[in-house]
Design a protein around this motif. Sequence first.
Motif, mmCIF file in Angstrom:
data_model
loop_
_atom_site.group_PDB
_atom_site.id
_atom_site.type_symbol
_atom_site.label_atom_id
_atom_site.label_comp_id
_atom_site.label_asym_id
_atom_site.label_seq_id
_atom_site.Cartn_x
_atom_site.Cartn_y
_atom_site.Cartn_z
ATOM 1 N N ARG A 270 0.881 -1.163 0.000
ATOM 2 C CA ARG A 270 0.000 0.000 0.000
ATOM 3 C C ARG A 270 0.917 1.211 0.000
ATOM 4 N NH1 ARG A 270 -3.891 -0.218 4.750
ATOM 5 N NH2 ARG A 270 -1.963 0.116 5.915
ATOM 6 N N GLY A 271 1.089 1.791 -1.183
ATOM 7 C CA GLY A 271 2.098 2.833 -1.316
ATOM 8 C C GLY A 271 3.472 2.214 -1.120
ATOM 9 N N GLU A 272 4.226 2.761 -0.171
ATOM 10 C CA GLU A 272 5.559 2.232 0.127
ATOM 11 C C GLU A 272 5.538 1.196 1.241
ATOM 12 O OE1 GLU A 272 8.309 3.002 -1.637
ATOM 13 O OE2 GLU A 272 6.873 4.051 -2.912
ATOM 14 N N GLU A 273 4.378 0.965 1.838
ATOM 15 C CA GLU A 273 4.277 0.032 2.961
ATOM 16 C C GLU A 273 4.071 -1.399 2.474
ATOM 17 O OE1 GLU A 273 1.578 -0.634 7.024
ATOM 18 O OE2 GLU A 273 0.858 0.683 5.404
ATOM 19 N N SER A 274 4.889 -2.315 2.953
ATOM 20 C CA SER A 274 4.756 -3.725 2.605
ATOM 21 C C SER A 274 3.838 -4.427 3.594
ATOM 22 C CB SER A 274 6.127 -4.414 2.615
ATOM 23 O OG SER A 274 6.967 -3.868 1.632
ATOM 24 N N LEU A 275 2.944 -5.257 3.058
ATOM 25 C CA LEU A 275 1.972 -5.980 3.874
ATOM 26 C C LEU A 275 1.983 -7.453 3.492
ATOM 27 C CD1 LEU A 275 -1.034 -3.498 3.458
ATOM 28 C CD2 LEU A 275 0.433 -3.693 5.482
ATOM 29 N N ALA A 276 1.516 -8.277 4.400
ATOM 30 C CA ALA A 276 1.325 -9.701 4.135
ATOM 31 C C ALA A 276 -0.167 -9.968 3.993
ATOM 32 C CB ALA A 276 1.906 -10.541 5.263
ATOM 33 N N ALA A 277 -0.547 -10.659 2.934
ATOM 34 C CA ALA A 277 -1.944 -11.052 2.714
ATOM 35 C C ALA A 277 -2.018 -12.566 2.851
ATOM 36 C CB ALA A 277 -2.428 -10.613 1.338
ATOM 37 N N LYS A 278 -2.649 -13.018 3.908
ATOM 38 C CA LYS A 278 -2.763 -14.451 4.194
ATOM 39 C C LYS A 278 -4.110 -14.934 3.679
ATOM 40 C CE LYS A 278 -2.574 -17.574 8.214
ATOM 41 N NZ LYS A 278 -2.434 -17.587 9.694
ATOM 42 N N LEU A 279 -4.092 -15.763 2.656
ATOM 43 C CA LEU A 279 -5.307 -16.275 2.029
ATOM 44 C C LEU A 279 -5.521 -17.714 2.462
ATOM 45 C CD1 LEU A 279 -4.465 -13.827 0.191
ATOM 46 C CD2 LEU A 279 -5.618 -15.030 -1.663
ATOM 47 N N TYR A 280 -6.600 -17.943 3.193
ATOM 48 C CA TYR A 280 -6.885 -19.294 3.642
ATOM 49 C C TYR A 280 -7.412 -20.134 2.484
ATOM 50 C CZ TYR A 280 -6.139 -18.431 8.591
ATOM 51 O OH TYR A 280 -5.556 -18.168 9.798
ATOM 52 N N THR A 281 -6.913 -21.352 2.415
ATOM 53 C CA THR A 281 -7.460 -22.329 1.486
ATOM 54 C C THR A 281 -8.895 -22.633 1.878
ATOM 55 O OG1 THR A 281 -5.272 -23.313 1.198
ATOM 56 C CG2 THR A 281 -7.162 -24.676 0.587
ATOM 57 N N ASP A 282 -9.754 -22.899 0.887
ATOM 58 C CA ASP A 282 -11.131 -23.258 1.205
ATOM 59 C C ASP A 282 -11.151 -24.354 2.263
ATOM 60 O OD1 ASP A 282 -13.699 -24.982 0.758
ATOM 61 O OD2 ASP A 282 -14.124 -23.061 -0.197
ATOM 62 N N ILE A 283 -11.971 -24.179 3.265
ATOM 63 C CA ILE A 283 -11.944 -25.060 4.431
ATOM 64 C C ILE A 283 -12.227 -26.517 4.071
ATOM 65 C CG2 ILE A 283 -14.385 -24.876 5.113
ATOM 66 C CD1 ILE A 283 -13.310 -24.444 8.012
ATOM 67 N N THR A 284 -12.957 -26.743 2.972
ATOM 68 C CA THR A 284 -13.249 -28.118 2.567
ATOM 69 C C THR A 284 -12.020 -28.800 1.975
ATOM 70 O OG1 THR A 284 -14.010 -27.380 0.384
ATOM 71 C CG2 THR A 284 -15.667 -27.588 2.125
ATOM 72 N N LEU A 285 -11.003 -28.016 1.614
ATOM 73 C CA LEU A 285 -9.790 -28.570 1.023
ATOM 74 C C LEU A 285 -8.628 -28.618 2.001
ATOM 75 C CD1 LEU A 285 -9.843 -26.652 -2.387
ATOM 76 C CD2 LEU A 285 -10.719 -28.947 -1.906
ATOM 77 N N ARG A 286 -8.810 -28.020 3.159
ATOM 78 C CA ARG A 286 -7.715 -27.931 4.113
ATOM 79 C C ARG A 286 -7.513 -29.237 4.850
ATOM 80 N NH1 ARG A 286 -9.646 -22.721 7.220
ATOM 81 N NH2 ARG A 286 -8.267 -23.532 8.844
ATOM 82 N N SER A 287 -6.254 -29.492 5.221
ATOM 83 C CA SER A 287 -5.914 -30.729 5.915
ATOM 84 C C SER A 287 -6.131 -30.630 7.408
ATOM 85 C CB SER A 287 -4.444 -31.086 5.647
ATOM 86 O OG SER A 287 -3.597 -30.058 6.118
ATOM 87 N N PHE A 288 -6.266 -29.400 7.917
ATOM 88 C CA PHE A 288 -6.391 -29.181 9.352
ATOM 89 C C PHE A 288 -7.858 -29.336 9.749
ATOM 90 C CE2 PHE A 288 -6.158 -25.969 12.989
ATOM 91 C CZ PHE A 288 -5.603 -26.884 13.863
ATOM 92 N N ARG A 289 -8.333 -30.575 9.800
ATOM 93 C CA ARG A 289 -9.753 -30.830 10.023
ATOM 94 C C ARG A 289 -10.081 -31.067 11.497
ATOM 95 N NH1 ARG A 289 -12.093 -32.667 5.231
ATOM 96 N NH2 ARG A 289 -11.102 -31.607 3.490
ATOM 97 N N ASN A 290 -9.156 -31.686 12.247
ATOM 98 C CA ASN A 290 -9.433 -32.041 13.628
ATOM 99 C C ASN A 290 -9.190 -30.825 14.524
ATOM 100 O OD1 ASN A 290 -10.040 -33.503 15.900
ATOM 101 N ND2 ASN A 290 -8.004 -34.425 16.076
#
Length: 299
Positions: free
Chosen positions: A91-111
């Motif tokens: 955003r302008g000169e500022e660096s940011l991290a954008a964390k995009l979650y995988t669709d929950i139906t495809l994620r391995s972290f189910r338990n």
Amino acid sequence: MHRHDEDDGADFGVRTKARRAGGASKGRGRKRAPLKRGSVSEIVWGEDERPTTTTAFADPDMQRLYDRGYFDTLVGQLRGGKEATVYVVRRGEESLAAKLYTDITLRSFRNDAGYWDGYWVGDARVAKAMRHGTRAGHAAKQGIWTFREYQTLWRLLDAGLPVPRPAVGPDVSDIAEAGSVVLMQLVGDGDEPAPRLSDLRLAPDEARAAWEQATAIFLRLAELGLAHGDLSTYNLLWHDGRVWLIDVPQTVEVAAARDGLSLLRRDLASLATSFRRLGVHADTDELERRASGAARARR
């Protein structure tokens, strides 16, 4: 939208993947099937694919944040994983991290039941759908998971803990607009991210300093009545001699969760085990006693 090419990304230690060659449909306005959001080619439109001239992203959550001015440049992919992929944006000169979650139906972290124990969902129909794993329930769960990360980041920031500053919020209505994208400060230098402690070899004095800071974070969380739920050097960054805590959506209220104290003890054990690779061998009995007492005092 400004976008860096592959060579630009390489200059900053960021991986950008080339677009698919020849496989993309050229039909305007075609709706894409849900993807893992695991590469640049899965979240942006090609020049011949855009439904409108102002639509840059195939990912609707990224497009929404882009339209609202939360960022203006996509630099490239930072880190991929089974649960989420992190991109570097600016955003302008500022660096940011954008964390995009995988669709929950495809994620391995189910338990993940232990991380929802004691978490109250006000709408009974939504809560029922989440329990039964319906399509609506999955959608709600994904949205709430992202909200929890924003909510926890703001809470920990206000408490003085070293966490990335969220770029959205703290108003609930703003956070709702983010969908399943967590946009936050990129800890590091410019577009170059700070490394995780799990990826480093530190000098003995640095390793001991990192351990002292990490246990201070652990104790401060306990004082707030919280257990991180997945605390180790894998979720700690090291930048300019300072430890930063990341990945907080699974954080639980110790008093509300039936296994809250067990999660707290597990965090300490995991932290101690992961620090042994850095050469730190510490007695954790006193730390466990202090943390358990602090958490119980919050009840």
